[in-house]
Write a protein that holds these residues in place. Sequence first.
Motif, PDB file in Angstrom:
ATOM      1  N   ALA A   1       0.813  -1.216   0.000  1.00 37.46           N
ATOM      2  CA  ALA A   1       0.000   0.000   0.000  1.00 37.46           C
ATOM      3  C   ALA A   1       0.849   1.270   0.000  1.00 37.46           C
ATOM      4  O   ALA A   1       0.325   2.366  -0.078  1.00 37.46           O
ATOM      5  CB  ALA A   1      -0.918   0.000   1.220  1.00 37.46           C
ATOM      6  N   GLU A   2       2.172   1.118   0.090  1.00 35.45           N
ATOM      7  CA  GLU A   2       3.052   2.282   0.203  1.00 35.45           C
ATOM      8  C   GLU A   2       3.444   2.840  -1.162  1.00 35.45           C
ATOM      9  O   GLU A   2       3.998   2.136  -2.006  1.00 35.45           O
ATOM     10  CB  GLU A   2       4.322   1.896   0.980  1.00 35.45           C
ATOM     11  N   LEU A   3       3.169   4.118  -1.368  1.00 35.61           N
ATOM     12  CA  LEU A   3       3.533   4.816  -2.598  1.00 35.61           C
ATOM     13  C   LEU A   3       5.004   5.214  -2.511  1.00 35.61           C
ATOM     14  O   LEU A   3       5.393   5.978  -1.633  1.00 35.61           O
ATOM     15  CB  LEU A   3       2.649   6.052  -2.781  1.00 35.61           C
ATOM     16  N   LEU A   4       5.819   4.667  -3.425  1.00 31.98           N
ATOM     17  CA  LEU A   4       7.265   4.875  -3.363  1.00 31.98           C
ATOM     18  C   LEU A   4       7.811   5.811  -4.434  1.00 31.98           C
ATOM     19  O   LEU A   4       8.875   6.406  -4.264  1.00 31.98           O
ATOM     20  CB  LEU A   4       8.006   3.530  -3.489  1.00 31.98           C
ATOM     21  N   SER A   5       7.124   5.897  -5.569  1.00 29.79           N
ATOM     22  CA  SER A   5       7.646   6.694  -6.681  1.00 29.79           C
ATOM     23  C   SER A   5       6.477   7.226  -7.493  1.00 29.79           C
ATOM     24  O   SER A   5       5.466   6.534  -7.653  1.00 29.79           O
ATOM     25  CB  SER A   5       8.564   5.825  -7.561  1.00 29.79           C
ATOM     26  N   VAL A   6       6.617   8.482  -7.988  1.00 34.13           N
ATOM     27  CA  VAL A   6       5.565   9.108  -8.786  1.00 34.13           C
ATOM     28  C   VAL A   6       6.161   9.815  -9.987  1.00 34.13           C
ATOM     29  O   VAL A   6       7.321  10.234  -9.972  1.00 34.13           O
ATOM     30  CB  VAL A   6       4.741  10.134  -7.956  1.00 34.13           C
ATOM     31  N   VAL A   7       5.358   9.942 -11.025  1.00 31.22           N
ATOM     32  CA  VAL A   7       5.732  10.731 -12.201  1.00 31.22           C
ATOM     33  C   VAL A   7       4.439  11.142 -12.896  1.00 31.22           C
ATOM     34  O   VAL A   7       3.430  10.437 -12.825  1.00 31.22           O
ATOM     35  CB  VAL A   7       6.674   9.951 -13.155  1.00 31.22           C
ATOM     36  N   SER A   8       4.492  12.293 -13.562  1.00 27.21           N
ATOM     37  CA  SER A   8       3.328  12.794 -14.290  1.00 27.21           C
ATOM     38  C   SER A   8       3.679  12.903 -15.764  1.00 27.21           C
ATOM     39  O   SER A   8       4.770  13.363 -16.117  1.00 27.21           O
ATOM     40  CB  SER A   8       2.914  14.155 -13.725  1.00 27.21           C
TER      41      SER A   8
ATOM     42  N   TYR B   1      19.025   9.501 -16.766  1.00 22.75           N
ATOM     43  CA  TYR B   1      18.089   9.511 -17.893  1.00 22.75           C
ATOM     44  C   TYR B   1      18.715   8.971 -19.173  1.00 22.75           C
ATOM     45  O   TYR B   1      18.012   8.396 -20.009  1.00 22.75           O
ATOM     46  CB  TYR B   1      17.527  10.919 -18.109  1.00 22.75           C
ATOM     47  N   GLU B   2      20.009   9.126 -19.317  1.00 25.46           N
ATOM     48  CA  GLU B   2      20.689   8.587 -20.497  1.00 25.46           C
ATOM     49  C   GLU B   2      20.544   7.067 -20.563  1.00 25.46           C
ATOM     50  O   GLU B   2      20.483   6.494 -21.644  1.00 25.46           O
ATOM     51  CB  GLU B   2      22.158   9.007 -20.515  1.00 25.46           C
ATOM     52  N   LYS B   3      20.445   6.415 -19.414  1.00 24.06           N
ATOM     53  CA  LYS B   3      20.264   4.953 -19.382  1.00 24.06           C
ATOM     54  C   LYS B   3      18.949   4.518 -20.013  1.00 24.06           C
ATOM     55  O   LYS B   3      18.767   3.354 -20.344  1.00 24.06           O
ATOM     56  CB  LYS B   3      20.325   4.431 -17.941  1.00 24.06           C
ATOM     57  N   PHE B   4      18.022   5.474 -20.186  1.00 24.30           N
ATOM     58  CA  PHE B   4      16.706   5.179 -20.756  1.00 24.30           C
ATOM     59  C   PHE B   4      16.570   5.734 -22.172  1.00 24.30           C
ATOM     60  O   PHE B   4      15.473   5.857 -22.692  1.00 24.30           O
ATOM     61  CB  PHE B   4      15.607   5.744 -19.845  1.00 24.30           C
TER      62      PHE B   4
ATOM     63  N   LEU C   1       9.800   4.705 -14.569  1.00 16.68           N
ATOM     64  CA  LEU C   1      10.134   5.443 -15.778  1.00 16.68           C
ATOM     65  C   LEU C   1      10.009   4.557 -17.016  1.00 16.68           C
ATOM     66  O   LEU C   1       9.485   4.994 -18.045  1.00 16.68           O
ATOM     67  CB  LEU C   1      11.543   6.036 -15.681  1.00 16.68           C
ATOM     68  N   THR C   2      10.433   3.314 -16.937  1.00 14.47           N
ATOM     69  CA  THR C   2      10.283   2.378 -18.053  1.00 14.47           C
ATOM     70  C   THR C   2       8.807   2.226 -18.423  1.00 14.47           C
ATOM     71  O   THR C   2       8.436   2.229 -19.598  1.00 14.47           O
ATOM     72  CB  THR C   2      10.897   1.008 -17.698  1.00 14.47           C
ATOM     73  N   HIS C   3       7.961   2.123 -17.410  1.00 16.40           N
ATOM     74  CA  HIS C   3       6.519   2.004 -17.636  1.00 16.40           C
ATOM     75  C   HIS C   3       5.973   3.239 -18.356  1.00 16.40           C
ATOM     76  O   HIS C   3       5.219   3.130 -19.329  1.00 16.40           O
ATOM     77  CB  HIS C   3       5.799   1.810 -16.296  1.00 16.40           C
ATOM     78  N   VAL C   4       6.349   4.412 -17.896  1.00 13.79           N
ATOM     79  CA  VAL C   4       5.822   5.654 -18.466  1.00 13.79           C
ATOM     80  C   VAL C   4       6.335   5.871 -19.890  1.00 13.79           C
ATOM     81  O   VAL C   4       5.591   6.339 -20.753  1.00 13.79           O
ATOM     82  CB  VAL C   4       6.137   6.847 -17.534  1.00 13.79           C
ATOM     83  N   LEU C   5       7.581   5.518 -20.158  1.00 15.12           N
ATOM     84  CA  LEU C   5       8.095   5.609 -21.528  1.00 15.12           C
ATOM     85  C   LEU C   5       7.283   4.698 -22.445  1.00 15.12           C
ATOM     86  O   LEU C   5       6.952   5.070 -23.573  1.00 15.12           O
ATOM     87  CB  LEU C   5       9.580   5.257 -21.577  1.00 15.12           C
ATOM     88  N   GLY C   6       6.933   3.523 -21.961  1.00 15.35           N
ATOM     89  CA  GLY C   6       6.098   2.602 -22.729  1.00 15.35           C
ATOM     90  C   GLY C   6       4.703   3.160 -22.966  1.00 15.35           C
ATOM     91  O   GLY C   6       4.153   3.030 -24.060  1.00 15.35           O
TER      92      GLY C   6
ATOM     93  N   GLN D   1      15.524   5.282  -2.909  1.00 13.80           N
ATOM     94  CA  GLN D   1      16.269   5.610  -4.120  1.00 13.80           C
ATOM     95  C   GLN D   1      17.427   4.638  -4.316  1.00 13.80           C
ATOM     96  O   GLN D   1      17.916   4.041  -3.375  1.00 13.80           O
ATOM     97  CB  GLN D   1      16.769   7.057  -4.062  1.00 13.80           C
ATOM     98  N   LYS D   2      17.816   4.480  -5.569  1.00 14.44           N
ATOM     99  CA  LYS D   2      18.919   3.586  -5.978  1.00 14.44           C
ATOM    100  C   LYS D   2      18.600   2.110  -5.718  1.00 14.44           C
ATOM    101  O   LYS D   2      19.474   1.291  -5.530  1.00 14.44           O
ATOM    102  CB  LYS D   2      20.239   3.983  -5.317  1.00 14.44           C
ATOM    103  N   MET D   3      17.283   1.784  -5.725  1.00 13.25           N
ATOM    104  CA  MET D   3      16.845   0.397  -5.523  1.00 13.25           C
ATOM    105  C   MET D   3      16.068  -0.125  -6.723  1.00 13.25           C
ATOM    106  O   MET D   3      15.518  -1.216  -6.678  1.00 13.25           O
ATOM    107  CB  MET D   3      16.007   0.296  -4.239  1.00 13.25           C
ATOM    108  N   GLY D   4      15.973   0.689  -7.787  1.00 16.93           N
ATOM    109  CA  GLY D   4      15.314   0.240  -9.003  1.00 16.93           C
ATOM    110  C   GLY D   4      13.851   0.629  -9.133  1.00 16.93           C
ATOM    111  O   GLY D   4      13.248   0.409 -10.182  1.00 16.93           O
ATOM    112  N   TYR D   5      13.265   1.198  -8.099  1.00 15.30           N
ATOM    113  CA  TYR D   5      11.842   1.550  -8.163  1.00 15.30           C
ATOM    114  C   TYR D   5      11.584   2.632  -9.214  1.00 15.30           C
ATOM    115  O   TYR D   5      10.671   2.519 -10.034  1.00 15.30           O
ATOM    116  CB  TYR D   5      11.329   2.012  -6.800  1.00 15.30           C
ATOM    117  N   GLY D   6      12.358   3.702  -9.163  1.00 14.57           N
ATOM    118  CA  GLY D   6      12.192   4.778 -10.140  1.00 14.57           C
ATOM    119  C   GLY D   6      12.426   4.289 -11.560  1.00 14.57           C
ATOM    120  O   GLY D   6      11.717   4.681 -12.486  1.00 14.57           O
ATOM    121  N   SER D   7      13.408   3.426 -11.736  1.00 11.87           N
ATOM    122  CA  SER D   7      13.697   2.877 -13.065  1.00 11.87           C
ATOM    123  C   SER D   7      12.511   2.098 -13.602  1.00 11.87           C
ATOM    124  O   SER D   7      12.161   2.211 -14.785  1.00 11.87           O
ATOM    125  CB  SER D   7      14.929   1.972 -13.023  1.00 11.87           C
ATOM    126  N   ARG D   8      11.868   1.331 -12.752  1.00 16.57           N
ATOM    127  CA  ARG D   8      10.694   0.567 -13.182  1.00 16.57           C
ATOM    128  C   ARG D   8       9.558   1.494 -13.586  1.00 16.57           C
ATOM    129  O   ARG D   8       8.882   1.277 -14.590  1.00 16.57           O
ATOM    130  CB  ARG D   8      10.245  -0.384 -12.074  1.00 16.57           C
TER     131      ARG D   8
END
Length: 136
Positions: A46-53, A109-112, A82-87, A73-80
């Motif tokens: 139920a815990e919100l860990l990362s957000v993007v608009s 961001y260059e990694k994406f 961002l990958t979703h939002v790019l898709g 941070q630095k655990m892969g949550y943001g990467s997951r």
Amino acid sequence: MVNIQPIRKEQAWQLRHEVMWPDKDYDYVKLADDDEGAHYGLFEGAELLSVVSLFVRGGEAQFRKFATSASRQKMGYGSRLLTHVLGEAERAGVKRIYCNARVEKAGFYEKFGLSPTEDTFTKSGKTYVVMERYFG
């Protein structure tokens, strides 16, 4: 269990404030066009860990206010997320996606597949570079 889903703008505001601008008034993290965006959250349980608009306008999209809980941070949550939002942007038929990245985060961001442009600016004491990626 980790899951990504659409969230309300108010949910995004809370994490934006906590992570990005904790020293500013709460209203500072609200965007004038938040009602036009799609807001996504990554949850662990139920815990919100990362957000993007994500804001899609014609053949372009911009993602904004990307924030991950400081303790996660630095655990892969943001990467997951961002990958979703790019898709999501690519599925929406966007040809170009961009963001205003804090200069010190450009390497992330260059990694994406995003590349820095020559457009830079400073806001509230932070220096940003516009980064972009083109889809097929």
